[in-house]
Design a protein around this motif. Structure first.
Motif, PDB file in Angstrom:
ATOM      1  N   LYS A  71       0.828  -1.215   0.000  1.00  0.00           N
ATOM      2  CA  LYS A  71       0.000   0.000   0.000  1.00  0.00           C
ATOM      3  C   LYS A  71       0.859   1.259   0.000  1.00  0.00           C
ATOM      4  O   LYS A  71       0.373   2.342  -0.323  1.00  0.00           O
ATOM      5  CB  LYS A  71      -0.931  -0.008   1.222  1.00  0.00           C
ATOM      6  CG  LYS A  71      -1.989  -1.095   1.179  1.00  0.00           C
ATOM      7  CD  LYS A  71      -2.982  -0.973   2.325  1.00  0.00           C
ATOM      8  CE  LYS A  71      -2.348  -1.268   3.663  1.00  0.00           C
ATOM      9  NZ  LYS A  71      -3.367  -1.203   4.775  1.00  0.00           N
ATOM     10  N   ILE A  80       3.435   3.046  -1.847  1.00  0.00           N
ATOM     11  CA  ILE A  80       4.013   2.986  -3.195  1.00  0.00           C
ATOM     12  C   ILE A  80       5.480   3.399  -3.195  1.00  0.00           C
ATOM     13  O   ILE A  80       6.295   2.830  -3.942  1.00  0.00           O
ATOM     14  CB  ILE A  80       3.198   3.857  -4.178  1.00  0.00           C
ATOM     15  CG1 ILE A  80       1.746   3.340  -4.255  1.00  0.00           C
ATOM     16  CG2 ILE A  80       3.842   3.853  -5.564  1.00  0.00           C
ATOM     17  CD1 ILE A  80       1.615   1.869  -4.640  1.00  0.00           C
ATOM     18  N   ASP A  91     -10.728   3.010  -0.184  1.00  0.00           N
ATOM     19  CA  ASP A  91      -9.392   3.306  -0.706  1.00  0.00           C
ATOM     20  C   ASP A  91      -8.374   2.257  -0.275  1.00  0.00           C
ATOM     21  O   ASP A  91      -7.487   1.875  -1.049  1.00  0.00           O
ATOM     22  CB  ASP A  91      -8.936   4.686  -0.237  1.00  0.00           C
ATOM     23  CG  ASP A  91      -9.731   5.816  -0.878  1.00  0.00           C
ATOM     24  OD1 ASP A  91     -10.449   5.562  -1.872  1.00  0.00           O
ATOM     25  OD2 ASP A  91      -9.646   6.956  -0.368  1.00  0.00           O
ATOM     26  N   ARG A 108      -4.092  -1.090  -6.855  1.00  0.00           N
ATOM     27  CA  ARG A 108      -3.177   0.019  -7.136  1.00  0.00           C
ATOM     28  C   ARG A 108      -1.735  -0.429  -7.293  1.00  0.00           C
ATOM     29  O   ARG A 108      -1.026   0.023  -8.213  1.00  0.00           O
ATOM     30  CB  ARG A 108      -3.301   1.070  -6.022  1.00  0.00           C
ATOM     31  CG  ARG A 108      -2.543   2.354  -6.318  1.00  0.00           C
ATOM     32  CD  ARG A 108      -2.755   3.381  -5.219  1.00  0.00           C
ATOM     33  NE  ARG A 108      -2.188   2.935  -3.948  1.00  0.00           N
ATOM     34  CZ  ARG A 108      -2.090   3.729  -2.878  1.00  0.00           C
ATOM     35  NH1 ARG A 108      -2.539   4.971  -2.933  1.00  0.00           N
ATOM     36  NH2 ARG A 108      -1.557   3.265  -1.758  1.00  0.00           N
ATOM     37  N   HIS A 109      -1.275  -1.318  -6.426  1.00  0.00           N
ATOM     38  CA  HIS A 109       0.132  -1.731  -6.476  1.00  0.00           C
ATOM     39  C   HIS A 109       0.467  -2.474  -7.766  1.00  0.00           C
ATOM     40  O   HIS A 109       1.617  -2.470  -8.214  1.00  0.00           O
ATOM     41  CB  HIS A 109       0.500  -2.593  -5.268  1.00  0.00           C
ATOM     42  CG  HIS A 109      -0.264  -3.872  -5.174  1.00  0.00           C
ATOM     43  ND1 HIS A 109       0.090  -5.012  -5.870  1.00  0.00           N
ATOM     44  CD2 HIS A 109      -1.366  -4.203  -4.451  1.00  0.00           C
ATOM     45  CE1 HIS A 109      -0.758  -5.978  -5.586  1.00  0.00           C
ATOM     46  NE2 HIS A 109      -1.653  -5.520  -4.733  1.00  0.00           N
ATOM     47  N   ILE A 139      -8.786  -0.892  -2.448  1.00  0.00           N
ATOM     48  CA  ILE A 139      -8.235  -0.659  -3.784  1.00  0.00           C
ATOM     49  C   ILE A 139      -6.708  -0.689  -3.734  1.00  0.00           C
ATOM     50  O   ILE A 139      -6.039  -1.247  -4.614  1.00  0.00           O
ATOM     51  CB  ILE A 139      -8.740   0.678  -4.354  1.00  0.00           C
ATOM     52  CG1 ILE A 139     -10.255   0.619  -4.596  1.00  0.00           C
ATOM     53  CG2 ILE A 139      -8.002   1.029  -5.648  1.00  0.00           C
ATOM     54  CD1 ILE A 139     -10.708  -0.398  -5.612  1.00  0.00           C
ATOM     55  N   ALA A 140      -6.149  -0.111  -2.685  1.00  0.00           N
ATOM     56  CA  ALA A 140      -4.683  -0.113  -2.537  1.00  0.00           C
ATOM     57  C   ALA A 140      -4.135  -1.525  -2.375  1.00  0.00           C
ATOM     58  O   ALA A 140      -3.078  -1.858  -2.917  1.00  0.00           O
ATOM     59  CB  ALA A 140      -4.284   0.755  -1.346  1.00  0.00           C
TER      60      ALA A 140
END
Length: 255
Positions: free
Chosen positions: A72, A74, A115, A123-124, A118-119
């Motif tokens: 999570k 980044i 959020d 997202r990653h 999603i992370a």
């Protein structure tokens, strides 16, 4: 059932990055790629099983590198990938495996929890790909394998943000495949069905759910992490050199 596995000469000495490679499906992929004599790096957040896996594979003479990282974060992900590149060389295979199918009820979802899911689940994958694509371009090609899920295809309830994220992986896959095909970079997705990891068995497997599974699957056996590792090896290797922009469903025939 035979335990023999194909040998993929094109994987020898390739630098491979696996996210969530310390347990479950990820650990099976890590083991199988190490057996192919790839230079395997994996990222995970759980030190115990990850360090055990590194010790096991190094005892067998394999090249393996572990980086602790919360995907999570980044910037931490980017630093980990940089450390892996320094240790093993340019990364030309990426297996975007990490995910977490935590159940959640729609009325209880907050913007912050949305959020977070999603992370954890989407997202990653984008940012890992973004970080390694220059390596693949410089090398003249590479392979990205994004792990999705059949949960959204079968209409599974009880975790809408997870299933939304997993459906989005197909869009991510197809977009990256279109943009980077001109560099001989292949991007494919694998959509597992219900795979009997230790976590799945301990949390969700009941006599009732097993009965439902056997009713829906064409194959009347439980699927295990190694089933997914075999699929990942194929898409990572040059044997799938004509395959990109695709999603492969590996669910025993439920969908």
């Amino acid at each position: 059932m035979t335990t023999a596995i194909a040998t993929y000469p094109s994987l020898r000495d390739r630098v491979v990055l696996i996210t969530g490679g310390g347990s479950g499906i990820g650990a099976a992929i890590t083991r199988r790629l190490a057996e192919q004599h790839a230079k395997v790096a994996f990222i995970d957040i759980a030190d115990g099983p990850s360090n055990d896996l590194v010790a096991e594979l190094k005892d067998q003479g394999h090249t393996v590198h572990y980086e602790h990282c919360d995907l999570k974060d980044i910037e931490a992900l980017r630093r980990s990938i940089g450390t892996i590149r320094e240790a093993l060389g340019p990364i030309t295979i990426l297996i975007n495996n990490a995910a977490h199918d935590e159940r959640h009820a729609t009325p209880e979802v907050t913007p912050e929890y949305f959020d977070d899911r999603i992370a954890v689940n989407l997202r990653h994958q984008f940012f890992a790909a973004q970080a390694v694509l220059p390596d693949m371009q410089a090398a003249g090609g590479g392979s990205i394998v994004n792990f999705g899920s059949t949960s959204w295809m079968v209409g599974q309830g009880g975790m809408p943000i997870y299933t939304a994220a997993k459906s989005a992986i197909l869009g991510l896959t197809r977009s990256l495949a279109r943009d980077y095909g001109k560099f001989n970079i292949r991007v494919n997705a694998v959509a597992p069905g219900w795979i009997m990891t230790e976590r799945q068995v301990s949390l969700w497997l009941t006599p009732e759910s097993e009965k439902e599974l056997m009713e829906h699957q064409c194959l009347k056996r439980k699927l295990v992490p190694d089933d997914m590792a075999r699929v990942a090896l194929f898409f990572a290797s040059d044997e799938s050199g004509a395959c990109t922009n695709q999603q492969y469903v590996a669910d025993g025939g439920w969908v």
